[in-house]
Design an enzyme around this catalytic site. Structure first.
Site, short mmCIF file in Angstrom:
data_model
loop_
_atom_site.label_atom_id
_atom_site.label_comp_id
_atom_site.label_asym_id
_atom_site.label_seq_id
_atom_site.Cartn_x
_atom_site.Cartn_y
_atom_site.Cartn_z
N GLY A 27 -1.01 -8.51 -2.39
CA GLY A 27 -0.06 -9.04 -1.43
C GLY A 27 -0.08 -10.56 -1.38
O GLY A 27 -1.00 -11.21 -1.88
N ASN A 28 0.95 -11.14 -0.80
CA ASN A 28 1.01 -12.59 -0.64
C ASN A 28 1.94 -12.94 0.51
O ASN A 28 2.74 -12.11 0.95
CB ASN A 28 1.42 -13.29 -1.94
CG ASN A 28 2.46 -12.52 -2.72
OD1 ASN A 28 3.64 -12.50 -2.35
ND2 ASN A 28 2.04 -11.87 -3.80
N GLU A 77 3.13 -14.72 -7.78
CA GLU A 77 4.45 -14.21 -7.41
C GLU A 77 5.25 -15.21 -6.57
O GLU A 77 6.21 -14.86 -5.89
CB GLU A 77 4.30 -12.88 -6.67
CG GLU A 77 3.75 -11.80 -7.59
CD GLU A 77 3.54 -10.47 -6.91
OE1 GLU A 77 3.74 -9.46 -7.59
OE2 GLU A 77 3.18 -10.45 -5.71
#
Length: 223
Positions: A27-28, A77
């Site tokens: 995740g980010n 990302e």
């Protein structure tokens, strides 16, 4: 630089991990500053429990790293975040998670319909959480697919990947949307299971748009 935004990002990133929306450094997260046009974004390959504000990276929308105090690189990302901010200038924060129920439907490339009325607050325009087509993580291709899906909704599934939530207020509201994505996905899974695989009834978009705070509630002593 942008210290308050960095602190907010770290708080939400840790909460996402503790709530099970992200595991194993996945995740980010990012927050855009409206005054400077810069944004803060989580670093790559760092456990959330070890993250501090100094680890959060500051960037511009041309993918230039403006500040990385601890020397860490931004998430791979980050192009996805940049494309969303470019396409949706009103967006202030983005939360990308790999929560299990939502990711299961992303694997199946199956949009999640509006089976409960609470989705009226999720920024949907077609009564569903759409699925962005598969793109390899970190590539411009994925960023383009997510940008297109973000034109439809604030909540998105990424095929074979996870989910993304956007908000035009702050990262806490974006995190709340990410949590609702997972809750809705879990409810949808249970409804399908209980109904023998048949689709449950769902709300049309025009019904979702009719919600309003009750006008009958009055505040006679308000100043």
């Amino acid at each position: 630089m942008l210290e308050s935004l960095k602190a907010d990002l770290v708080t939400v990133a840790k909460r996402a991990q503790h709530d099970g929306l992200c595991k194993h450094k996945s995740g980010n997260f990012s927050i855009r500053d409206t005054e400077t046009g810069l944004f803060v974004v989580s670093p790559t390959s760092l456990d959330r429990d070890q993250m501090s504000p100094r680890d959060v990276v500051v960037m511009d929308l041309d993918a230039n790293v403006i500040e990385n105090e601890s020397g860490l690189r931004p998430t791979s990302e980050v192009l996805m975040h940049i494309e969303i901010y470019k396409a949706r200038p009103e967006v202030r924060a983005i939360v990308h998670t790999h929560s299990p129920y939502a990711t299961s439907f992303a694997v199946l490339r199956k949009p999640i319909p509006a089976i409960v009325y609470e989705v009226a607050n999720l920024g949907l325009t077609k009564g569903r959480i759409p699925v962005a087509p598969y793109g390899r993580p970190g590539t411009p291709e994925l960023a383009d697919f997510v940008r297109e899906a973000a034109a439809e909704a604030d909540c998105i599934l990424l095929e074979k990947h996870g989910s993304v939530a956007l908000d035009d207020r702050n990262i806490y509201e974006a995190f709340l949307k990410a949590s609702y994505i997972e809750e809705l996905a879990e409810l949808y899974h249970h409804a399908l299971t209980a109904n023998g695989g048949q689709e449950p009834e769902y709300f049309e978009q025009d019904e979702l748009q009719k919600w309003a705070y009750p006008s009958e509630i009055k505040f006679p002593n308000a100043r």
